[in-house]
Write a protein that holds these residues in place. Structure first.
Motif, PDB file in Angstrom:
ATOM      1  N   LEU A 142       0.836  -1.200   0.000  1.00 58.99           N
ATOM      2  CA  LEU A 142       0.000   0.000   0.000  1.00 58.99           C
ATOM      3  C   LEU A 142       0.872   1.251   0.000  1.00 58.99           C
ATOM      4  N   MET A 143       1.891   1.255   0.832  1.00 58.27           N
ATOM      5  CA  MET A 143       2.817   2.384   0.870  1.00 58.27           C
ATOM      6  C   MET A 143       3.421   2.627  -0.514  1.00 58.27           C
ATOM      7  N   GLU A 144       3.754   1.553  -1.218  1.00 55.63           N
ATOM      8  CA  GLU A 144       4.375   1.696  -2.535  1.00 55.63           C
ATOM      9  C   GLU A 144       3.423   2.323  -3.550  1.00 55.63           C
ATOM     10  N   ILE A 145       2.194   1.800  -3.674  1.00 58.93           N
ATOM     11  CA  ILE A 145       1.307   2.319  -4.707  1.00 58.93           C
ATOM     12  C   ILE A 145       0.873   3.743  -4.400  1.00 58.93           C
ATOM     13  N   VAL A 146       0.686   4.069  -3.116  1.00 56.27           N
ATOM     14  CA  VAL A 146       0.274   5.431  -2.785  1.00 56.27           C
ATOM     15  C   VAL A 146       1.405   6.414  -3.061  1.00 56.27           C
ATOM     16  N   THR A 147       2.613   6.041  -2.728  1.00 58.00           N
ATOM     17  CA  THR A 147       3.755   6.917  -3.000  1.00 58.00           C
ATOM     18  C   THR A 147       3.913   7.146  -4.493  1.00 58.00           C
ATOM     19  N   HIS A 148       3.790   6.083  -5.274  1.00 54.06           N
ATOM     20  CA  HIS A 148       3.923   6.232  -6.725  1.00 54.06           C
ATOM     21  C   HIS A 148       2.732   6.976  -7.333  1.00 54.06           C
ATOM     22  N   THR A 149       1.583   6.894  -6.693  1.00 54.47           N
ATOM     23  CA  THR A 149       0.448   7.689  -7.166  1.00 54.47           C
ATOM     24  C   THR A 149       0.764   9.174  -7.025  1.00 54.47           C
ATOM     25  N   TRP A 150       1.352   9.549  -5.911  1.00 45.63           N
ATOM     26  CA  TRP A 150       1.759  10.956  -5.764  1.00 45.63           C
ATOM     27  C   TRP A 150       2.822  11.325  -6.798  1.00 45.63           C
ATOM     28  N   ASP A 151       3.792  10.437  -7.018  1.00 43.71           N
ATOM     29  CA  ASP A 151       4.821  10.697  -8.030  1.00 43.71           C
ATOM     30  C   ASP A 151       4.181  10.995  -9.387  1.00 43.71           C
ATOM     31  N   LEU A 152       3.239  10.135  -9.774  1.00 39.12           N
ATOM     32  CA  LEU A 152       2.606  10.299 -11.078  1.00 39.12           C
ATOM     33  C   LEU A 152       1.747  11.550 -11.111  1.00 39.12           C
ATOM     34  N   SER A 153       1.009  11.795 -10.055  1.00 35.79           N
ATOM     35  CA  SER A 153       0.173  12.989 -10.001  1.00 35.79           C
ATOM     36  C   SER A 153       1.025  14.247 -10.124  1.00 35.79           C
ATOM     37  N   GLU A 154       2.130  14.278  -9.414  1.00 33.37           N
ATOM     38  CA  GLU A 154       3.044  15.421  -9.497  1.00 33.37           C
ATOM     39  C   GLU A 154       3.573  15.588 -10.917  1.00 33.37           C
ATOM     40  N   ALA A 155       3.939  14.482 -11.555  1.00 37.43           N
ATOM     41  CA  ALA A 155       4.469  14.535 -12.914  1.00 37.43           C
ATOM     42  C   ALA A 155       3.436  15.056 -13.912  1.00 37.43           C
ATOM     43  N   LEU A 156       2.164  14.755 -13.663  1.00 38.52           N
ATOM     44  CA  LEU A 156       1.092  15.135 -14.588  1.00 38.52           C
ATOM     45  C   LEU A 156       0.472  16.492 -14.264  1.00 38.52           C
ATOM     46  N   GLY A 157       0.939  17.134 -13.203  1.00 38.62           N
ATOM     47  CA  GLY A 157       0.367  18.420 -12.827  1.00 38.62           C
ATOM     48  C   GLY A 157      -0.900  18.314 -12.009  1.00 38.62           C
ATOM     49  N   HIS A 158      -1.070  17.183 -11.292  1.00 38.08           N
ATOM     50  CA  HIS A 158      -2.209  16.968 -10.386  1.00 38.08           C
ATOM     51  C   HIS A 158      -3.554  17.161 -11.097  1.00 38.08           C
ATOM     52  N   PRO A 159      -3.842  16.291 -12.077  1.00 37.75           N
ATOM     53  CA  PRO A 159      -5.096  16.442 -12.825  1.00 37.75           C
ATOM     54  C   PRO A 159      -6.338  16.040 -12.049  1.00 37.75           C
ATOM     55  N   LEU A 160      -6.194  15.264 -10.979  1.00 37.95           N
ATOM     56  CA  LEU A 160      -7.343  14.792 -10.209  1.00 37.95           C
ATOM     57  C   LEU A 160      -7.091  15.014  -8.722  1.00 37.95           C
ATOM     58  N   PRO A 161      -8.135  15.295  -7.951  1.00 36.19           N
ATOM     59  CA  PRO A 161      -7.963  15.318  -6.488  1.00 36.19           C
ATOM     60  C   PRO A 161      -7.689  13.905  -5.991  1.00 36.19           C
ATOM     61  N   LEU A 162      -6.870  13.798  -4.948  1.00 34.02           N
ATOM     62  CA  LEU A 162      -6.501  12.492  -4.417  1.00 34.02           C
ATOM     63  C   LEU A 162      -7.155  12.270  -3.056  1.00 34.02           C
TER      64      LEU A 162
END
Length: 218
Positions: A142-162
């Motif tokens: 869980l820690m891994e997927i959530v951390t990578h979700t933030w990584d991807l969101s940051e890379a994409l300019g936060h297109p969706l609320p988390l």
């Protein structure tokens, strides 16, 4: 720094996660399923021109990060099915640029199903950092997927609320396996902890705890 196997933080110390009794951990399955659904929605927003863009995982562009998310989730599914994590590469090869959303949906559904049973939660499993109870392993994943979700969101300019709950649970896991008392040396796939800005949300606090730098501040 990336989290190629985020839970490898305990490499060389297999007992680090296993030292917590399963009864002391909240059931990670519901929040893991929500976290994968959220990641799937985010992946569906990726545009082709973004695939070569940078991410907070300095070794990965967006395409490589997606490869790791898909491959890592396949590994999580294999562990839940009783297989050997080390036999599965945490990267996905041969996925077309327009195929990442479908590839992730397939493996995330498989992973959620693989971890459904109570027996799997109580049974020791082999993961890259040693042998731990299934419940503890899934908390690390869980820690891994959530951390990578933030990584991807940051890379994409936060297109969706988390959703903040997965981040709060992941942050609790990160504080348990990455306490300030634990040195972060070359064997730890995280940089030194940063101070989160005042008023930071759960994802920003998780990113800071794992030593990540937002792209806007890099």
């Amino acid at each position: 720094m990336n989290t190629t196997d985020a839970a490898n933080v305990t490499a060389g110390d297999p007992a680090a996660l296993g030292s917590t009794a399963a009864g002391d951990l909240a059931d990670p399955r519901p929040v893991y399923a929500r976290a994968t659904e959220q990641a799937a929605k985010l992946i569906r927003t990726v545009r082709p021109e973004q695939l070569s863009g940078p991410t907070p995982c300095t070794e990965f562009d967006v395409r490589a990060l997606l490869s790791h998310i898909v491959g890592g989730t396949r590994r999580i599914a294999v562990v839940g099915e009783g297989g050997d994590a080390l036999a599965v590469t945490p990267f996905a090869e041969g996925v077309a640029d327009d195929g990442w959303a479908a590839a992730y949906e397939e493996v995330r559904v498989r992973a959620v199903k693989a971890w459904e049973s109570e027996e799997r939660m109580r049974t020791p499993v082999r993961v890259p950092w040693g042998e731990v109870l299934g419940q503890e392993a899934l908390s690390g994943f869980l820690m891994e997927i959530v951390t990578h979700t933030w990584d991807l969101s940051e890379a994409l300019g936060h297109p969706l609320p988390l959703d903040p709950e997965p981040a709060e649970r992941a942050l609790a896991a990160a504080r348990r396996v990455l306490p300030d008392s634990r040195p972060r040396d070359a064997a730890t796939p995280f940089a030194a902890r940063r101070e989160a800005p005042e008023g930071a949300g759960a994802y920003e606090r998780l990113a800071a705890w794992t030593g990540r730098m937002p792209l806007s501040r890099a």
